[in-house]
Design an enzyme around this catalytic site. Structure first.
Site, short mmCIF file in Angstrom:
data_model
loop_
_atom_site.label_atom_id
_atom_site.label_comp_id
_atom_site.label_asym_id
_atom_site.label_seq_id
_atom_site.Cartn_x
_atom_site.Cartn_y
_atom_site.Cartn_z
N ASP A 10 0.88 -1.17 0.00
CA ASP A 10 0.00 0.00 0.00
C ASP A 10 0.92 1.22 0.00
O ASP A 10 2.13 1.10 0.20
CB ASP A 10 -0.89 0.00 1.25
CG ASP A 10 -1.78 1.23 1.34
OD1 ASP A 10 -2.36 1.61 0.31
OD2 ASP A 10 -1.88 1.84 2.42
N SER A 11 0.30 2.39 -0.16
CA SER A 11 1.09 3.62 -0.12
C SER A 11 1.48 3.98 1.31
O SER A 11 2.30 4.88 1.52
CB SER A 11 0.29 4.76 -0.74
OG SER A 11 -0.99 4.80 -0.15
N TYR A 42 -0.83 8.30 -3.02
CA TYR A 42 -0.96 7.89 -4.42
C TYR A 42 -2.24 8.49 -5.02
O TYR A 42 -2.35 8.70 -6.20
CB TYR A 42 -1.08 6.37 -4.52
CG TYR A 42 0.18 5.56 -4.35
CD1 TYR A 42 1.34 6.12 -3.82
CD2 TYR A 42 0.20 4.22 -4.72
CE1 TYR A 42 2.48 5.34 -3.65
CE2 TYR A 42 1.33 3.44 -4.57
CZ TYR A 42 2.47 4.00 -4.04
OH TYR A 42 3.59 3.22 -3.89
N GLY A 43 -3.22 8.71 -4.14
CA GLY A 43 -4.57 9.05 -4.60
C GLY A 43 -4.68 10.36 -5.35
O GLY A 43 -5.63 10.57 -6.09
N CYS A 73 -4.43 -1.50 -1.73
CA CYS A 73 -4.59 -0.05 -1.92
C CYS A 73 -5.67 0.16 -2.97
O CYS A 73 -5.57 -0.38 -4.09
CB CYS A 73 -3.25 0.52 -2.41
SG CYS A 73 -3.34 2.26 -2.90
N GLU A 152 -3.22 8.92 8.62
CA GLU A 152 -1.75 8.85 8.75
C GLU A 152 -1.26 9.76 9.88
O GLU A 152 -0.23 9.50 10.48
CB GLU A 152 -1.07 9.23 7.43
CG GLU A 152 -1.33 8.27 6.28
CD GLU A 152 -0.42 7.03 6.27
OE1 GLU A 152 0.72 7.11 6.75
OE2 GLU A 152 -0.89 5.98 5.78
N CYS A 184 -11.11 2.94 -0.08
CA CYS A 184 -9.69 3.24 0.15
C CYS A 184 -9.33 2.46 1.40
O CYS A 184 -10.09 2.48 2.39
CB CYS A 184 -9.52 4.73 0.35
SG CYS A 184 -7.96 5.20 1.09
N HIS A 186 -7.41 2.92 3.71
CA HIS A 186 -7.25 3.69 4.95
C HIS A 186 -8.59 3.88 5.68
O HIS A 186 -8.62 4.11 6.89
CB HIS A 186 -6.69 5.09 4.67
CG HIS A 186 -5.21 5.13 4.42
ND1 HIS A 186 -4.62 4.56 3.32
CD2 HIS A 186 -4.21 5.69 5.14
CE1 HIS A 186 -3.32 4.78 3.37
NE2 HIS A 186 -3.04 5.45 4.46
N1 DGL Z 1 -4.30 3.50 0.55
C1 DGL Z 1 -4.68 4.39 -0.53
C2 DGL Z 1 -5.92 3.82 -1.18
O1 DGL Z 1 -6.46 2.82 -0.74
C3 DGL Z 1 -4.95 5.78 -0.04
C4 DGL Z 1 -3.74 6.58 0.31
C5 DGL Z 1 -3.11 7.29 -0.85
O2 DGL Z 1 -3.69 8.22 -1.43
O3 DGL Z 1 -2.03 6.88 -1.21
O4 DGL Z 1 -6.39 4.36 -2.16
#
Ligand code: DGL
Length: 270
Positions: A10-11, A42-43, A73, A152, A184, A186
């Site tokens: 994941d990011s 990443y989003g 992710c 985060e 997502c 998170h």
């Molecule tokens: N974990 C990323 C997702 O599920 C969200 C965090 C990010 O933007 O990198 O999309």
């Protein structure tokens, strides 16, 4: 039987919501987790950048002897994996399709909310799968970019998170959706505030749980479940200083992981 590890990436911290479900459902599996904490989020990035990051994450995980990789992710699963199909020998699974199917099964009034990063919502990945599952389903999709930073930063259960959730979730509440995909990885960490805002009657779909169920079925049907865990069953790698990741990760996984995460130079794997 196959005792090789499962790789998860994941990011950042979000993929731990998938890992937690895997640990509960498949206690014999050994897992290696990579969190790209140096390059999160990443989003908000372009498709090409997320594809580039995803390739390096997979290249790093492929330095282990893995039986499968899960892109834990939502953004990677929505916008990068469709471009990488068939590019690797190891099977790679995302978190979108299984969550969409779970939502289509769960809804009673046919109205499903989807929340995710800007990239995930822009891709329309959930909307497309839901339309395929059942063309009469109505979908209301909202990008919630600040949610990732709240998680985060350790604010997931704080008042600040509730105030932001009130704003973001207003269109979902107005639509009357009875089911919400936490699109997502998170977002399951915000489950408490999301339920406060939308009410108990809205079913929350956690993509980590749906993905864990799916991989369990796939491994079982291919006779690839692990029989015994490795002595170092869970390994963690991050691309920035591990301190924050392990502090918040320990709370979330309900087990101490301080001292277990190592930092890697992910740029080396481009
Ligand atoms: N974990 C990323 C997702 O599920 C969200 C965090 C990010 O933007 O990198 O999309």
């Amino acid at each position: 039987m196959d005792n090789r590890r499962i790789g998860l990436f994941d990011s950042g911290l979000g993929g731990l919501t998938v890992m937690k479900e895997l640990m509960a459902l498949l206690p014999n599996e050994s897992i290696v987790y990579f969190g790209d904490t140096g390059r999160i989020p990443y989003g908000s990035k372009s498709v090409n950048t997320v594809i580039k990051y995803t390739k390096s994450d997979i290249n790093f995980l492929n330095t282990f002897d893995l039986k499968a990789i899960i892109a834990a992710c939502g953004t990677v699963s929505s916008i990068a994996l469709p471009h990488l199909r068939g590019a690797y020998d190891v099977p790679i699974m995302g978190v979108v399709a299984s969550a969409a199917r779970a939502a289509a099964r769960a809804t009673k009034n046919g109205c499903i909310g989807v929340i995710g990063t800007a990239g995930t919502i822009r891709s329309g990945a959930y909307r497309k799968i839901l339309a395929k599952e059942n063309p009469v389903l109505r979908t209301v999709a909202v990008a919630c970019p600040l949610f990732v930073h709240l998680v985060e930063g350790g604010f997931a259960t704080k008042e600040a998170a509730r105030l932001v959730a009130e704003e973001y979730l207003a269109p979902i509440r107005e639509s009357g959706a009875d089911t919400l995909i936490l699109g997502c990885t998170h977002y399951p960490l915000l489950r408490q505030v999301i339920t406060q805002v939308l009410g108990e009657h809205v079913t929350l779909i956690n993509p980590g749980y749906s993905a864990a169920l799916e991989i369990k079925e796939k491994l079982a049907s291919a006779d690839m479940l692990a029989e015994t865990p490795a002595h170092d069953q869970y390994r963690f790698y991050v691309s920035d200083d591990p301190a924050d990741f392990t502090r918040l990760g320990s709370v979330f996984l309900e087990r101490p992981i301080e001292g277990l995460a190592e930092q890697v130079d992910i740029e080396q794997y481009l």
